[in-house]
Design an enzyme around this catalytic site. Structure first.
Site, PDB file in Angstrom:
ATOM      1  N   CYS A  93      -1.971  -2.006  -8.200  1.00  0.00           N
ATOM      2  CA  CYS A  93      -1.659  -2.278  -7.010  1.00  0.00           C
ATOM      3  C   CYS A  93      -1.610  -3.891  -6.512  1.00  0.00           C
ATOM      4  O   CYS A  93      -1.115  -4.792  -7.372  1.00  0.00           O
ATOM      5  CB  CYS A  93      -1.579  -1.284  -5.607  1.00  0.00           C
ATOM      6  SG  CYS A  93      -0.513  -1.065  -4.436  1.00  0.00           S
ATOM      7  N   HIS A 193      -2.545   4.170  -7.252  1.00  0.00           N
ATOM      8  CA  HIS A 193      -3.732   4.813  -7.139  1.00  0.00           C
ATOM      9  C   HIS A 193      -3.990   6.831  -7.398  1.00  0.00           C
ATOM     10  O   HIS A 193      -3.783   6.689  -7.941  1.00  0.00           O
ATOM     11  CB  HIS A 193      -3.803   5.001  -5.691  1.00  0.00           C
ATOM     12  CG  HIS A 193      -3.681   3.352  -4.737  1.00  0.00           C
ATOM     13  ND1 HIS A 193      -4.416   1.814  -4.933  1.00  0.00           N
ATOM     14  CD2 HIS A 193      -2.240   2.075  -4.239  1.00  0.00           C
ATOM     15  CE1 HIS A 193      -4.015   1.164  -3.753  1.00  0.00           C
ATOM     16  NE2 HIS A 193      -2.445   1.120  -4.403  1.00  0.00           N
TER      17      HIS A 193
HETATM   18  N1  GLN Z   1       0.934  -5.194   0.386  1.00  0.00           N
HETATM   19  C1  GLN Z   1       1.162  -4.356  -1.150  1.00  0.00           C
HETATM   20  C2  GLN Z   1       2.391  -4.022  -1.605  1.00  0.00           C
HETATM   21  O1  GLN Z   1       2.450  -2.992  -0.014  1.00  0.00           O
HETATM   22  C3  GLN Z   1       0.121  -3.904  -2.466  1.00  0.00           C
HETATM   23  C4  GLN Z   1       0.187  -2.579  -1.231  1.00  0.00           C
HETATM   24  C5  GLN Z   1      -1.709  -1.489  -2.542  1.00  0.00           C
HETATM   25  O2  GLN Z   1      -2.206  -2.028  -3.181  1.00  0.00           O
HETATM   26  N2  GLN Z   1      -1.064  -0.380  -2.778  1.00  0.00           N
HETATM   27  O3  GLN Z   1       3.094  -4.055  -1.790  1.00  0.00           O
END
Ligand code: GLN
Length: 242
Positions: A93, A193
């Site tokens: 992510c 995740h």
């Molecule tokens: N901040 C990033 C987004 O919202 C990554 C979020 C995350 O790692 N879950 O796209």
């Protein structure tokens, strides 16, 4: 045999149990008698990143990403050296986003990425945030299988030419994208995740194999009993009707 892993920014980039990925690598190595060293490295700490077999960077909210990106970019040469030396990269992510050109948050602020790949990420409005369970059809090393995870990102990652898999349920790289993640050589990047590896041991083993290749060439991994993990994945795939 020994596998050396570095978990980058462990104190900041650890969303939705991404730490579980390091535990799975460790346990699956140990069960096979492979020694597994997990070091951590965060802002300002010295590390020789090219000395590792596996580089792991988890996800983070915009705040954490903006805290780490300068330190990450200051390590660009070292990371490049690691890539050339055959280190395997697992990026989740926020970590995935930071290996591309840039991440633009909802307020229009730009967080620079390492720029190793041509993809870039721009945030969408709240109505188009990609949240929820996700299932993919993945082809790795000639095998096709289904993988499950959980995604939560506002960032829409565009210009990915080599995705990890086809979306069976959920969004992926962009809202209703159809495709998810990025793979290139020894790099596997994904929005999944969950954490990713406890739910998908077949991906964990492929990552272990790739990481070991750096020092030992092609190794055959002893099969482990994944009955419980497989059942858990089946329940989710059934729930998602895919
Ligand atoms: N901040 C990033 C987004 O919202 C990554 C979020 C995350 O790692 N879950 O796209």
């Amino acid at each position: 045999m020994k596998l050396k892993m570095v978990w980058m920014y462990h104190d900041l980039m650890d969303l939705y149990g991404d730490k579980g990925n390091t535990e799975v690598i460790r346990r699956r190595c140990e069960k096979r008698g492979i020694e597994c060293v997990v070091d951590t490295c965060t802002i300002g700490e010295e590390a020789d990143l090219s000395s590792y077999d596996l580089f792991f960077l988890g996800g983070g909210a915009d705040r954490e990403q903006s805290l780490i990106f300068e330190d990450l970019i200051s390590r660009k040469q070292d990371i490049e050296k690691a890539m050339e030396s055959g280190t395997t990269f697992l990026l989740i992510c926020g970590g995935y986003q930071l290996f591309g050109k840039y991440y633009k948050d909802q307020d229009g602020n730009i967080i620079d990425g390492l720029g190793f790949f041509d993809y870039y990420t721009e945030s969408t409005d709240r109505d188009h945030r990609c949240i929820g369970n996700i299932a993919l059809e993945v082809t790795m090393d000639g095998d096709t299988f289904k993988a499950v995870g959980f995604e939560n990102h506002g960032g829409q990652t565009k210009n990915v030419t080599t995705p990890l898999g086809k979306v069976l349920f959920g969004h992926g790289n962009t809202y209703k994208s159809g495709y998810e993640g990025f793979v290139r050589d020894n790099v596997l990047a994904t929005y999944m995740h969950g954490p990713l590896l406890p739910k998908n041991p077949m991906i964990a083993d492929r990552i272990i194999k790739r990481a070991l290749k750096r020092s030992y060439g092609d190794v055959t991994l002893e099969k482990l009993d994944d009955t419980i993990e497989d059942k858990a994945r089946e329940v989710m795939l059934k729930r998602l009707k895919v």
